[in-house]
Design a protein around this motif. Structure first.
Motif, PDB file in Angstrom:
ATOM      1  N   LEU A  37       0.816  -1.213   0.000  1.00  0.00           N
ATOM      2  CA  LEU A  37       0.000   0.000   0.000  1.00  0.00           C
ATOM      3  C   LEU A  37       0.852   1.266   0.000  1.00  0.00           C
ATOM      4  O   LEU A  37       0.311   2.375   0.108  1.00  0.00           O
ATOM      5  CB  LEU A  37      -0.905   0.002   1.242  1.00  0.00           C
ATOM      6  CG  LEU A  37      -1.900  -1.162   1.359  1.00  0.00           C
ATOM      7  CD1 LEU A  37      -2.536  -1.159   2.747  1.00  0.00           C
ATOM      8  CD2 LEU A  37      -2.961  -1.085   0.269  1.00  0.00           C
ATOM      9  N   ALA A  38       2.165   1.115  -0.126  1.00  0.00           N
ATOM     10  CA  ALA A  38       3.078   2.249   0.019  1.00  0.00           C
ATOM     11  C   ALA A  38       3.133   3.095  -1.248  1.00  0.00           C
ATOM     12  O   ALA A  38       2.532   2.770  -2.279  1.00  0.00           O
ATOM     13  CB  ALA A  38       4.473   1.742   0.385  1.00  0.00           C
ATOM     14  N   ASP A  39       3.893   4.209  -1.156  1.00  0.00           N
ATOM     15  CA  ASP A  39       4.032   5.112  -2.306  1.00  0.00           C
ATOM     16  C   ASP A  39       5.320   4.865  -3.080  1.00  0.00           C
ATOM     17  O   ASP A  39       5.628   5.593  -4.029  1.00  0.00           O
ATOM     18  CB  ASP A  39       3.963   6.572  -1.838  1.00  0.00           C
ATOM     19  CG  ASP A  39       5.030   6.918  -0.789  1.00  0.00           C
ATOM     20  OD1 ASP A  39       5.963   6.110  -0.582  1.00  0.00           O
ATOM     21  OD2 ASP A  39       4.932   8.003  -0.180  1.00  0.00           O
ATOM     22  N   SER A  40       6.083   3.839  -2.708  1.00  0.00           N
ATOM     23  CA  SER A  40       7.319   3.504  -3.400  1.00  0.00           C
ATOM     24  C   SER A  40       7.648   2.044  -3.116  1.00  0.00           C
ATOM     25  O   SER A  40       7.118   1.464  -2.165  1.00  0.00           O
ATOM     26  CB  SER A  40       8.463   4.418  -2.944  1.00  0.00           C
ATOM     27  OG  SER A  40       8.665   4.297  -1.549  1.00  0.00           O
ATOM     28  N   PRO A  41       8.528   1.423  -3.918  1.00  0.00           N
ATOM     29  CA  PRO A  41       8.840   0.000  -3.723  1.00  0.00           C
ATOM     30  C   PRO A  41       9.525  -0.281  -2.390  1.00  0.00           C
ATOM     31  O   PRO A  41      10.140   0.601  -1.780  1.00  0.00           O
ATOM     32  CB  PRO A  41       9.773  -0.321  -4.903  1.00  0.00           C
ATOM     33  CG  PRO A  41       9.460   0.720  -5.923  1.00  0.00           C
ATOM     34  CD  PRO A  41       9.147   1.962  -5.141  1.00  0.00           C
ATOM     35  N   SER A  42       9.415  -1.530  -1.960  1.00  0.00           N
ATOM     36  CA  SER A  42      10.046  -1.991  -0.723  1.00  0.00           C
ATOM     37  C   SER A  42      10.814  -3.269  -0.979  1.00  0.00           C
ATOM     38  O   SER A  42      10.489  -4.041  -1.897  1.00  0.00           O
ATOM     39  CB  SER A  42       8.988  -2.261   0.365  1.00  0.00           C
ATOM     40  OG  SER A  42       8.333  -1.092   0.767  1.00  0.00           O
ATOM     41  N   ARG A  43      11.814  -3.488  -0.139  1.00  0.00           N
ATOM     42  CA  ARG A  43      12.559  -4.741  -0.177  1.00  0.00           C
ATOM     43  C   ARG A  43      12.684  -5.257   1.256  1.00  0.00           C
ATOM     44  O   ARG A  43      13.216  -4.570   2.127  1.00  0.00           O
ATOM     45  CB  ARG A  43      13.949  -4.537  -0.779  1.00  0.00           C
ATOM     46  CG  ARG A  43      14.742  -5.838  -0.942  1.00  0.00           C
ATOM     47  CD  ARG A  43      16.127  -5.578  -1.526  1.00  0.00           C
ATOM     48  NE  ARG A  43      16.810  -6.821  -1.794  1.00  0.00           N
ATOM     49  CZ  ARG A  43      16.862  -7.419  -2.982  1.00  0.00           C
ATOM     50  NH1 ARG A  43      16.242  -6.863  -4.018  1.00  0.00           N
ATOM     51  NH2 ARG A  43      17.507  -8.560  -3.160  1.00  0.00           N
ATOM     52  N   LEU A  44      12.173  -6.451   1.494  1.00  0.00           N
ATOM     53  CA  LEU A  44      12.298  -7.119   2.784  1.00  0.00           C
ATOM     54  C   LEU A  44      13.354  -8.200   2.637  1.00  0.00           C
ATOM     55  O   LEU A  44      13.205  -9.105   1.807  1.00  0.00           O
ATOM     56  CB  LEU A  44      10.959  -7.729   3.207  1.00  0.00           C
ATOM     57  CG  LEU A  44       9.734  -6.807   3.173  1.00  0.00           C
ATOM     58  CD1 LEU A  44       8.504  -7.538   3.702  1.00  0.00           C
ATOM     59  CD2 LEU A  44       9.972  -5.527   3.957  1.00  0.00           C
ATOM     60  N   ARG A  45      14.411  -8.133   3.435  1.00  0.00           N
ATOM     61  CA  ARG A  45      15.565  -9.013   3.272  1.00  0.00           C
ATOM     62  C   ARG A  45      15.798  -9.851   4.518  1.00  0.00           C
ATOM     63  O   ARG A  45      15.236  -9.598   5.576  1.00  0.00           O
ATOM     64  CB  ARG A  45      16.820  -8.167   2.981  1.00  0.00           C
ATOM     65  CG  ARG A  45      16.754  -7.388   1.673  1.00  0.00           C
ATOM     66  CD  ARG A  45      17.987  -6.518   1.445  1.00  0.00           C
ATOM     67  NE  ARG A  45      17.980  -5.306   2.271  1.00  0.00           N
ATOM     68  CZ  ARG A  45      18.749  -5.102   3.320  1.00  0.00           C
ATOM     69  NH1 ARG A  45      19.621  -6.032   3.708  1.00  0.00           N
ATOM     70  NH2 ARG A  45      18.691  -3.977   3.997  1.00  0.00           N
ATOM     71  N   GLY A  46      16.650 -10.881   4.375  1.00  0.00           N
ATOM     72  CA  GLY A  46      17.083 -11.676   5.519  1.00  0.00           C
ATOM     73  C   GLY A  46      16.036 -12.621   6.065  1.00  0.00           C
ATOM     74  O   GLY A  46      16.126 -13.046   7.214  1.00  0.00           O
ATOM     75  N   ILE A  47      15.054 -12.995   5.259  1.00  0.00           N
ATOM     76  CA  ILE A  47      13.937 -13.798   5.776  1.00  0.00           C
ATOM     77  C   ILE A  47      13.729 -15.080   4.973  1.00  0.00           C
ATOM     78  O   ILE A  47      12.611 -15.589   4.879  1.00  0.00           O
ATOM     79  CB  ILE A  47      12.631 -12.977   5.820  1.00  0.00           C
ATOM     80  CG1 ILE A  47      12.387 -12.233   4.494  1.00  0.00           C
ATOM     81  CG2 ILE A  47      12.679 -11.981   6.973  1.00  0.00           C
ATOM     82  CD1 ILE A  47      11.070 -11.490   4.453  1.00  0.00           C
ATOM     83  N   ALA A  48      14.794 -15.637   4.449  1.00  0.00           N
ATOM     84  CA  ALA A  48      14.670 -16.905   3.717  1.00  0.00           C
ATOM     85  C   ALA A  48      14.101 -18.004   4.612  1.00  0.00           C
ATOM     86  O   ALA A  48      13.408 -18.915   4.127  1.00  0.00           O
ATOM     87  CB  ALA A  48      16.030 -17.329   3.164  1.00  0.00           C
ATOM     88  N   HIS A  49      14.364 -17.921   5.926  1.00  0.00           N
ATOM     89  CA  HIS A  49      13.888 -18.966   6.840  1.00  0.00           C
ATOM     90  C   HIS A  49      12.367 -19.011   6.940  1.00  0.00           C
ATOM     91  O   HIS A  49      11.810 -19.990   7.431  1.00  0.00           O
ATOM     92  CB  HIS A  49      14.504 -18.774   8.223  1.00  0.00           C
ATOM     93  CG  HIS A  49      14.190 -17.456   8.870  1.00  0.00           C
ATOM     94  ND1 HIS A  49      14.788 -16.279   8.481  1.00  0.00           N
ATOM     95  CD2 HIS A  49      13.334 -17.122   9.870  1.00  0.00           C
ATOM     96  CE1 HIS A  49      14.324 -15.282   9.215  1.00  0.00           C
ATOM     97  NE2 HIS A  49      13.433 -15.763  10.063  1.00  0.00           N
ATOM     98  N   LEU A  50      11.669 -17.967   6.467  1.00  0.00           N
ATOM     99  CA  LEU A  50      10.204 -17.983   6.517  1.00  0.00           C
ATOM    100  C   LEU A  50       9.597 -19.030   5.585  1.00  0.00           C
ATOM    101  O   LEU A  50       8.411 -19.338   5.695  1.00  0.00           O
ATOM    102  CB  LEU A  50       9.637 -16.607   6.150  1.00  0.00           C
ATOM    103  CG  LEU A  50       9.971 -15.438   7.084  1.00  0.00           C
ATOM    104  CD1 LEU A  50       9.132 -14.226   6.723  1.00  0.00           C
ATOM    105  CD2 LEU A  50       9.758 -15.814   8.535  1.00  0.00           C
ATOM    106  N   ARG A  51      10.418 -19.584   4.714  1.00  0.00           N
ATOM    107  CA  ARG A  51       9.908 -20.663   3.855  1.00  0.00           C
ATOM    108  C   ARG A  51       9.582 -21.919   4.661  1.00  0.00           C
ATOM    109  O   ARG A  51       8.871 -22.792   4.175  1.00  0.00           O
ATOM    110  CB  ARG A  51      10.927 -20.978   2.761  1.00  0.00           C
ATOM    111  CG  ARG A  51      11.104 -19.841   1.758  1.00  0.00           C
ATOM    112  CD  ARG A  51      11.965 -20.247   0.564  1.00  0.00           C
ATOM    113  NE  ARG A  51      11.916 -19.239  -0.486  1.00  0.00           N
ATOM    114  CZ  ARG A  51      12.829 -18.288  -0.669  1.00  0.00           C
ATOM    115  NH1 ARG A  51      13.888 -18.234   0.134  1.00  0.00           N
ATOM    116  NH2 ARG A  51      12.704 -17.403  -1.637  1.00  0.00           N
TER     117      ARG A  51
END
Length: 444
Positions: free
Chosen positions: A345-359
């Protein structure tokens, strides 16, 4: 007559998530922390006398832990409220079955406890639980001399594979005690493998020297929470070297303790202030804590909100503006679904990193978030260790939860600004946040 399709049935039973009609002005009482409740329950069950937990979470995960400990011979009784629990330790009994449901804390914290029981302890859980990784903690126990056996319906990945099973179901051969000593564990998939071994280690004859041998260690604050909780009950823990924990054998002190609110469960409520505008407050916010949810106020400020803490009440205020964010959530992956929804819902792109373990969580959260955000018209792409989310105009539709409580709450957050969003199986929020829909409606 044509029978309704599974998709039609899912939509028909889905929750019509509310759309915000204006700025918020709300206060919400968040129940106790699941992470702390289940750690404190394990330690109370292994303590040197009766103890009390006040403000404990009562949810499916916590009740599964209570039921499992009762099966092992621990007496747990409610006080004047369901959230007050009187715990009386006793000899740990074997030849019992433990239902883990979908609770990672039950399936990973209790095998080391079961090794102390007098007899075999059989573990199983929900169908989704049977794909969650278990091998590291079971391999560590096997290296310490515990017999771990597969059951007849162990998963196909274990067929012909040497060593302990990789997933539920399995049996821990309790022997009434455990020598302990030195052991390695690869906790790259979950910090719970470390926490589970540490929680029971003081009851091992020689304590435990535990070394992490994986390439990465996710959710370090959860391990720090475990160490802090152990020290509060008198257990001596040396964590002065990175990736190595030494627990000395000794008694675990019984306590009368109050459980903090679950700060990660507070995240979607506080984030709602950014989506709808206005303010949302959460009382009982601690000034110091080991919960990863402590990062929430700062992250919301980076995305356009303001946060203030006064007399234990945290208030987040927004004006409907949401900025994109580039953030490493390695230490607090459980927050990713909330911030992925905000990012869409933001006004620009986002990058969420360091969360490979969420798989390897309740579901593959990276794939689930990418699929569901895209389903509603957004753009979300998986990377090696996270997500890149590019805002696009969203539309209504069915948001699938994959039996994951945090997928359900992130769908509700998106729906505040997106008409006609239906959240499938919203009841899955009972895992950690009973009566979520009433709490959510109340802030509107």
């Amino acid at each position: 007559m044509t029978s309704p399709s599974p998709a039609d049935l899912a939509a028909a039973s889905a929750w019509e998530a509310p759309l915000a009609s204006g700025p918020l002005d709300a206060s919400v009482e968040i129940p106790g922390s699941k992470s702390l409740t289940n750690r404190l329950l394990v330690l109370a069950a292994l303590a040197d006398g009766p103890g009390v937990l006040r403000g404990a979470l009562r949810s499916r995960d916590a009740d599964l832990m209570i039921g499992a400990l009762r099966s092992l011979g621990v007496r747990i009784e409610e006080g004047d409220a369901p959230s007050t629990l009187h715990v009386t330790p006793g000899p740990l009994t074997g030849d019992v079955d433990i239902d883990c449901g979908l609770a990672g804390t039950v399936m990973r914290f209790l095998p080391p406890v079961a090794a102390l029981a007098a007899g075999p302890v059989r573990f199983d859980g929900d169908p989704h639980a049977r794909v969650r990784p278990m091998r590291p903690v079971l391999a560590a126990l096997a290296a310490l001399g515990v017999e771990i056996t597969r059951t007849d319906d162990a998963g196909p990945d274990d067929a012909g594979r040497a060593g302990p099973p990789s997933h539920l179901p399995f049996t821990v051969g309790g022997r009434g005690g455990l020598r302990g000593g030195q052991v390695d564990v690869d906790a790259s998939a979950s910090s719970q493998f470390v926490s589970g071994l540490l929680l029971a280690a003081a009851r091992f004859d020689e304590g435990l020297s535990l070394r992490h041998i994986g390439t990465t260690l996710p959710s370090v604050p959860h391990i720090e929470m475990t160490v802090a909780t152990l020290r509060e009950v008198g257990v001596v823990v040396d964590d002065s070297r990175d990736g190595i924990w030494v627990v000395e054998p000794g008694p675990i002190a019984a306590r009368d303790v109050r459980v903090e609110p679950d700060l990660s469960n507070a995240a979607p409520f506080l984030a709602a202030a950014l989506v709808a505008g206005g303010s949302v407050s959460v009382p009982g916010w601690p000034t110091t804590t080991t919960q990863p949810g402590a990062l929430v106020p700062g992250l919301l400020e980076r995305m356009g909100g303001t946060a203030s803490l006064s007399d234990g009440v945290l208030t987040v205020t927004g004006d409907g503006t949401i900025h994109g964010i580039d953030v490493d959530l390695h230490a607090a992956g459980e927050l990713a679904p909330t911030f992925a929804a905000l990012a869409a819902l933001a006004d620009s792109p986002s990058r969420l990193r360091g969360i490979a373990h969420l798989r390897g969580h309740e579901t593959d959260r990276l794939a689930a978030l990418a699929t569901e955000i895209t389903r509603l018209g957004g753009q979300a792409e998986e990377t090696r260790d996270g997500l890149v989310i590019t805002p696009r105009p969203l539309h209504g539709g069915l948001w699938h939860t994959y039996a994951d409580h945090r997928m359900a709450t992130s769908g509700a957050l998106l729906a505040l600004a997106t008409p006609d969003v239906l959240v499938e199986d919203v009841e899955t929020t009972a895992k950690t946040l009973p009566d979520f829909t009433s709490l959510w409606q109340a802030i509107l």
